[in-house]
Scaffold this motif. Sequence first.
Motif, mmCIF file in Angstrom:
data_model
loop_
_atom_site.group_PDB
_atom_site.id
_atom_site.type_symbol
_atom_site.label_atom_id
_atom_site.label_comp_id
_atom_site.label_asym_id
_atom_site.label_seq_id
_atom_site.Cartn_x
_atom_site.Cartn_y
_atom_site.Cartn_z
ATOM 1 N N ALA A 63 30.097 32.787 36.655
ATOM 2 C CA ALA A 63 30.212 34.244 36.634
ATOM 3 C C ALA A 63 29.105 34.834 35.775
ATOM 4 N N ASP A 64 28.554 35.952 36.232
ATOM 5 C CA ASP A 64 27.501 36.659 35.497
ATOM 6 C C ASP A 64 28.119 37.900 34.877
ATOM 7 N N MET A 65 28.520 37.799 33.618
ATOM 8 C CA MET A 65 29.261 38.878 32.973
ATOM 9 C C MET A 65 28.369 40.037 32.544
ATOM 10 N N LYS A 66 27.087 39.769 32.260
ATOM 11 C CA LYS A 66 26.180 40.809 31.770
ATOM 12 C C LYS A 66 25.009 41.082 32.707
ATOM 13 N N GLY A 67 24.857 40.313 33.748
ATOM 14 C CA GLY A 67 23.768 40.520 34.700
ATOM 15 C C GLY A 67 22.562 39.651 34.449
ATOM 16 N N ASP A 68 22.496 38.980 33.277
ATOM 17 C CA ASP A 68 21.286 38.245 32.934
ATOM 18 C C ASP A 68 21.255 36.824 33.502
ATOM 19 N N VAL A 69 22.373 36.319 33.998
ATOM 20 C CA VAL A 69 22.365 34.993 34.606
ATOM 21 C C VAL A 69 21.623 35.015 35.943
ATOM 22 N N SER A 70 21.479 36.184 36.525
ATOM 23 C CA SER A 70 20.783 36.296 37.805
ATOM 24 C C SER A 70 19.348 35.803 37.736
ATOM 25 N N ASP A 232 28.746 38.131 40.516
ATOM 26 C CA ASP A 232 28.405 39.276 39.678
ATOM 27 C C ASP A 232 29.700 39.871 39.119
ATOM 28 N N SER A 233 29.818 39.864 37.797
ATOM 29 C CA SER A 233 31.067 40.269 37.148
ATOM 30 C C SER A 233 30.876 41.412 36.170
ATOM 31 N N VAL A 234 29.749 42.101 36.261
ATOM 32 C CA VAL A 234 29.504 43.218 35.353
ATOM 33 C C VAL A 234 30.566 44.296 35.558
ATOM 34 N N LYS A 235 30.794 44.673 36.805
ATOM 35 C CA LYS A 235 31.825 45.659 37.116
ATOM 36 C C LYS A 235 33.216 45.028 37.057
ATOM 37 N N LEU A 236 33.311 43.792 37.510
ATOM 38 C CA LEU A 236 34.596 43.108 37.545
ATOM 39 C C LEU A 236 35.183 42.910 36.153
ATOM 40 N N SER A 237 34.316 42.839 35.145
ATOM 41 C CA SER A 237 34.802 42.626 33.778
ATOM 42 C C SER A 237 35.661 43.784 33.282
ATOM 43 N N THR A 238 35.573 44.931 33.946
ATOM 44 C CA THR A 238 36.418 46.068 33.576
ATOM 45 C C THR A 238 37.828 45.930 34.146
ATOM 46 N N ALA A 239 38.032 44.934 35.001
ATOM 47 C CA ALA A 239 39.355 44.625 35.547
ATOM 48 C C ALA A 239 39.683 43.177 35.203
ATOM 49 N N PRO A 240 39.952 42.895 33.921
ATOM 50 C CA PRO A 240 40.080 41.496 33.473
ATOM 51 C C PRO A 240 41.172 40.712 34.168
ATOM 52 N N GLU A 241 42.286 41.367 34.518
ATOM 53 C CA GLU A 241 43.360 40.644 35.196
ATOM 54 C C GLU A 241 42.916 40.184 36.578
ATOM 55 N N LEU A 242 42.191 41.035 37.286
ATOM 56 C CA LEU A 242 41.688 40.666 38.610
ATOM 57 C C LEU A 242 40.678 39.537 38.494
ATOM 58 N N TYR A 243 39.793 39.630 37.507
ATOM 59 C CA TYR A 243 38.777 38.598 37.293
ATOM 60 C C TYR A 243 39.414 37.242 36.987
ATOM 61 N N SER A 244 40.269 37.199 35.995
ATOM 62 C CA SER A 244 40.837 35.918 35.573
ATOM 63 C C SER A 244 41.737 35.327 36.647
ATOM 64 N N THR A 245 42.468 36.171 37.352
ATOM 65 C CA THR A 245 43.379 35.652 38.364
ATOM 66 C C THR A 245 42.614 35.128 39.571
#
Length: 554
Positions: A63-70, A232-245
């Motif tokens: 997962a790319d939490m900040k965009g820099d892994v791209s 890409d998890s930059v936006k997804l990180s604002t929905a932590p339950e959706l991300y982790s699940t």
Amino acid sequence: MGVNMYAENNILVGANENTEVYLLSKLANRHGLIAGATGTGKTVTLKTLAEAFSDMGVPVFLADMKGDVSGLAKIGEPSSKTTERMEKYNLADKGFIFKSYPVEFWDLYGEKGLPIRVTISEMGPQLLSKILNLTEAQEGVLNIVFRVADDENLLLIDIKDLKSMINHVSDNAELYESKYGAVAKKSATTLLRSLLALEEQGGDMFFGEPALELEDFMQCDDEGKGIINILDSVKLSTAPELYSTFLLWMISELYEKMPEVGDMDKPKFIFFFDEAHLLFDDMAPAVQKKIEQIVKLIRSKGVGLYFISQSPSDIPDSVLAQLGNRVQHALHAYTPKEQKAVKTAAETFRPNPAFDTKEVISNLGTGEALVSVLEEKGAPSVVEQVDILPPQSYIGAIEDNFRAELMSISPLRGKYKEAVDRESAYEMLLNKIDNNPNIQTEIPPEAPIRDIPNQAEQAPSQPQAQQAPQQAPSQPQAQQAPQEEAPKQKGLLDDVIGIAVGTAVDQMTKQNKTTRSRKTTKQTTVEKATSTMVNTAAREVTKGIIRGLFGNMK
């Protein structure tokens, strides 16, 4: 050695003046941990390991939490620090060369990668309960809804299917309670409201078809390098339950579907779980027990799980004990809580008599780490303080136009880009209503108005729909109520029409949905909405029939 940063299938993780630390590829499926405070170098370690696995021909998911892994997709560039470490440890002689890696971008929202979709049925009631933060009573109702859908062959693909099933089961509770248990109206309404909130987080885009096939994550390019799948998890990180699940669902699907392979020279697949604390925060004991089981057994299927978090204390001890390969970056020790975390981290390593592990953890520089890996016989090595090797790819985020270009040439674009909406529970239930001409005769005059949030408010914008009852030339006898009942019936019907029209408008305005022929009309929609008022007496909630955590767990 060519251009690969590994020797005899062993990954060079870090080095100091006296030694080099290699991660043994045949033990890479014994899982691992990358820990450290923000800004200490976890992302660099993640990229270095992902590159080495790719060079080895092992597909990777991260997962790319900040965009820099791209930056994995772009050729690396020299910097003063990179050049210093290249010269210090003779990395050029070991195969270090600036290059890019084969990547596939994914995004649950379909914006910065191929869309990832999962059906409601695949996710299952217990993982949905985690996303929705349901109580035990509400989860019991959800379990009943899934059981009824299974028994009546009603496909649960997207959120509108689930909402339709919740309404159907709630409105016809007397038909199901003897077999499945009682259904409380209040719990059903709460479920509907929770699903509306999930839709606002992007759940309506995530749940659907074509559903993700995990085999598409396990590909190599023409040169034999493992594809690095970047979520890409930059936006997804604002929905932590959706991300982790979602990531928990992925792990469980890997466990369920991949065959046993026994001992191998290298893993079949490596899964990096960033922000791992999101998975374990407020986790029910039953869910944690299943995760422990998966982590313990999935390695026999050739899958290596690597958790990334700020502190080892974020991971339950029972899971932490199974993470054999560990990279610990700096931890702060300013508060009593932080000091306890440092002590815990130090105790997880096999001591090195050359230094005090606890003291070193708090004084590591950026890009430095304490590393311990599994040795040939499976025992952890003595911890070493090393400099982590720099990535060969670009450090930082790539440009949007470059990302878009890579996405446009993806071989999977044609498979996943467009959503497909086939007949499922929503349409099947509407057809059932259409084929029941006497449905309105079942509505008792005293039926109270049901509480459906955020739909009736749309009614005023649909004046034509409110004329539907007058347009029908013939109606069932129940509509010809005595004249003195007219005011009461009119208020009820207005609210029902508002609810029905709100639902219809909501479905017609769904974006990116393929058109389908439907049998419904304004009149049948009114009939459906009206029928939902039947049998509103509240009942005690039972626990319901508990469905398996991750499907039919082997």
